[in-house]
Design a protein around this motif. Structure first.
Motif, PDB file in Angstrom:
ATOM      1  N   MET A   1     -82.580  -7.325 106.535  1.00 22.96           N
ATOM      2  CA  MET A   1     -82.343  -6.416 107.637  1.00 22.96           C
ATOM      3  C   MET A   1     -83.575  -6.457 108.538  1.00 22.96           C
ATOM      4  O   MET A   1     -84.698  -6.409 108.039  1.00 22.96           O
ATOM      5  CB  MET A   1     -82.095  -5.014 107.096  1.00 22.96           C
ATOM      6  CG  MET A   1     -82.058  -3.925 108.158  1.00 22.96           C
ATOM      7  SD  MET A   1     -81.581  -2.317 107.509  1.00 22.96           S
ATOM      8  CE  MET A   1     -79.876  -2.326 107.990  1.00 22.96           C
ATOM      9  N   ASN A   2     -83.337  -6.525 109.847  1.00 25.48           N
ATOM     10  CA  ASN A   2     -84.497  -6.610 110.734  1.00 25.48           C
ATOM     11  C   ASN A   2     -85.269  -5.291 110.747  1.00 25.48           C
ATOM     12  O   ASN A   2     -84.711  -4.231 110.454  1.00 25.48           O
ATOM     13  CB  ASN A   2     -84.086  -7.102 112.135  1.00 25.48           C
ATOM     14  CG  ASN A   2     -83.466  -6.033 113.003  1.00 25.48           C
ATOM     15  OD1 ASN A   2     -83.960  -4.920 113.085  1.00 25.48           O
ATOM     16  ND2 ASN A   2     -82.396  -6.379 113.685  1.00 25.48           N
ATOM     17  N   PRO A   3     -86.546  -5.337 111.059  1.00 27.50           N
ATOM     18  CA  PRO A   3     -87.400  -4.145 110.980  1.00 27.50           C
ATOM     19  C   PRO A   3     -86.933  -2.982 111.864  1.00 27.50           C
ATOM     20  O   PRO A   3     -87.060  -1.831 111.464  1.00 27.50           O
ATOM     21  CB  PRO A   3     -88.768  -4.656 111.426  1.00 27.50           C
ATOM     22  CG  PRO A   3     -88.749  -6.109 111.124  1.00 27.50           C
ATOM     23  CD  PRO A   3     -87.331  -6.554 111.332  1.00 27.50           C
TER      24      PRO A   3
ATOM     25  N   TYR B   1     -83.751  -2.215 112.761  1.00 25.02           N
ATOM     26  CA  TYR B   1     -82.607  -1.606 112.066  1.00 25.02           C
ATOM     27  C   TYR B   1     -83.104  -0.768 110.891  1.00 25.02           C
ATOM     28  O   TYR B   1     -82.644   0.348 110.670  1.00 25.02           O
ATOM     29  CB  TYR B   1     -81.666  -2.672 111.515  1.00 25.02           C
ATOM     30  CG  TYR B   1     -80.692  -3.297 112.461  1.00 25.02           C
ATOM     31  CD1 TYR B   1     -80.794  -3.167 113.839  1.00 25.02           C
ATOM     32  CD2 TYR B   1     -79.642  -4.048 111.967  1.00 25.02           C
ATOM     33  CE1 TYR B   1     -79.888  -3.784 114.681  1.00 25.02           C
ATOM     34  CE2 TYR B   1     -78.731  -4.662 112.805  1.00 25.02           C
ATOM     35  CZ  TYR B   1     -78.856  -4.530 114.158  1.00 25.02           C
ATOM     36  OH  TYR B   1     -77.948  -5.135 114.972  1.00 25.02           O
TER      37      TYR B   1
ATOM     38  N   GLN C   1     -74.878  -3.470 117.401  1.00 30.55           N
ATOM     39  CA  GLN C   1     -75.943  -3.438 116.396  1.00 30.55           C
ATOM     40  C   GLN C   1     -75.393  -2.959 115.062  1.00 30.55           C
ATOM     41  O   GLN C   1     -75.913  -2.020 114.463  1.00 30.55           O
ATOM     42  CB  GLN C   1     -77.075  -2.521 116.848  1.00 30.55           C
ATOM     43  CG  GLN C   1     -77.759  -2.945 118.114  1.00 30.55           C
ATOM     44  CD  GLN C   1     -78.857  -1.959 118.496  1.00 30.55           C
ATOM     45  OE1 GLN C   1     -79.450  -1.295 117.660  1.00 30.55           O
ATOM     46  NE2 GLN C   1     -79.110  -1.858 119.787  1.00 30.55           N
TER      47      GLN C   1
ATOM     48  N   THR D   1     -74.086  -3.795 111.071  1.00 30.71           N
ATOM     49  CA  THR D   1     -74.280  -4.707 109.947  1.00 30.71           C
ATOM     50  C   THR D   1     -73.745  -4.059 108.673  1.00 30.71           C
ATOM     51  O   THR D   1     -73.742  -2.834 108.549  1.00 30.71           O
ATOM     52  CB  THR D   1     -75.775  -5.082 109.784  1.00 30.71           C
ATOM     53  OG1 THR D   1     -75.900  -6.105 108.820  1.00 30.71           O
ATOM     54  CG2 THR D   1     -76.625  -3.896 109.397  1.00 30.71           C
TER      55      THR D   1
END
Length: 158
Positions: free
Chosen positions: A1-3, A5, A142, A144
């Motif tokens: 998971m990107n920072p 998010y 955005q 996920t």
């Protein structure tokens, strides 16, 4: 998971104290409001509910539940872009003195110390909600899907 998010998700679950709880009630969807806390390590959610509530009876009959936590509206964010998490999982009742009860109670009381008195009421009990699938929306485009392990990892970083 990107920072980004991960940070949004941590803030959402740290700042929001109320979730919509979806249960099956007489074979139909039923949604109610419940205060929630996170179990240590972000492995699951904990709620403390009355046996008098329909959602409690529903969870005892069918443990399949859903939780929805939504960020509060702000003037600069369209409501469709509000951060939110939907959790589908299983509700497990924690009776007094069963394994996990003390940990769940401590997590709940650390978030809601004013609820200590309710633990003396015989009709209240703790449930852990163990995620099976998690959908996180951080805003427009955005979204996920997370594994429970990913949620625990993200929450453990905070």
């Amino acid at each position: 998971m990107n920072p980004a998010y991960a940070q949004t998700l941590r803030v959402l679950l740290q700042t929001q104290q109320v979730a919509a709880l979806g249960t099956l009630h007489n074979g139909q969807p039923y949604v109610s409001m419940v205060p929630f806390a996170m179990l240590p390590g972000g492995s699951g959610f904990v709620i403390h509910v009355s046996q008098l509530a329909a959602h409690t009876r529903d969870m005892l009959l069918s443990p399949h539940v859903s939780l929805l936590v939504v960020a509060p509206p702000t003037p600069d964010v369209p409501v469709q872009a509000l951060a939110r998490i939907t959790v589908q999982g299983r509700a497990v009742q924690y009776a007094d003195a069963t394994e996990g009860h003390a940990e769940a109670k401590a997590a709940y009381l650390s978030r809601f110390p004013q609820s200590a008195e309710l633990f003396g009421f015989a009709d209240f009990s703790l449930f852990a909600i163990w995620p099976d699938s998690i959908r996180f929306v951080g805003g427009f485009a955005q979204a996920t899907t997370l594994l429970p392990e990913t949620l625990a990892e993200v929450l453990g970083e905070g």
